[in-house]
Write a protein that holds these residues in place. Structure first.
Motif: not given
Length: 174
Positions: A62-79
């Motif tokens: 699950f770690a890649p899914t967790v990191i991917g979700g956090l990174l995509i969410g972080m970048i999306a939130a900063r747009v």
């Protein structure tokens, strides 16, 4: 009058070092990186406990899914744009993360073989669902759990970075 002591330039090593220290600030401040690290540690511990539940033998990590979700969410939130335009793109990227994570459970020697097997098995599962029958294939369950994990991580990162509300991020993980 000219200066007696001309200013000394920085050495190449010092310039490279200071540029390397400033590079992460191009995207976020150090507080944001610290928050991301704390969130990653928190949610990876949740991912490890999910992994240790051993619901399905050979379930992908699950770690890649967790990191991917956090990174995509972080970048999306900063747009700085409308959320209604950002979410579909982020969720499409998330679907890619989920498929790449879940394909490790499929059969095949290469990634292309596993992706083909993933597609075939999901199509078969959908046909079984439409027919109202029962499926014994674990791949849809693995995909569903990874999808829910991604959505929880995406919502956590969005609530931390867009809404500045850590409680909305932590409560679902509990």
């Amino acid at each position: 009058m000219a200066s007696i002591n001309p200013p000394l330039g920085q050495s190449a090593g010092r310039r490279i070092g200071s540029a390397a220290l400033r590079a992460p600030q191009l995207v976020m401040s150090w507080e944001d990186w610290l928050t991301f690290a704390a969130a990653a540690i928190t949610f990876i511990s949740v991912a490890v406990s999910l992994q240790q539940a051993n619901w399905v033998d050979g379930m992908p990590a699950f770690a890649p899914t967790v990191i991917g979700g956090l990174l995509i969410g972080m970048i999306a939130a900063r747009v700085k744009y409308y959320a209604a335009a950002i979410h579909p793109v982020a969720l499409l990227l998330g679907a890619g993360v989920v498929v790449l994570s879940a394909q490790a459970f499929a059969d095949g020697a290469t990634v292309a073989d596993r992706l083909a097997d993933f597609r075939i098995r999901m199509e078969e599962w959908w046909a079984v669902v439409r027919a109202g029958d029962i499926s014994n294939d674990n791949l849809p369950f693995v995909t569903l759990v990874h999808g829910i994990t991604f959505l929880a991580m995406y919502l956590a990162a969005w609530s931390i970075y867009r809404w500045q509300n850590a409680w909305l991020a932590v409560v679902p993980a509990g």
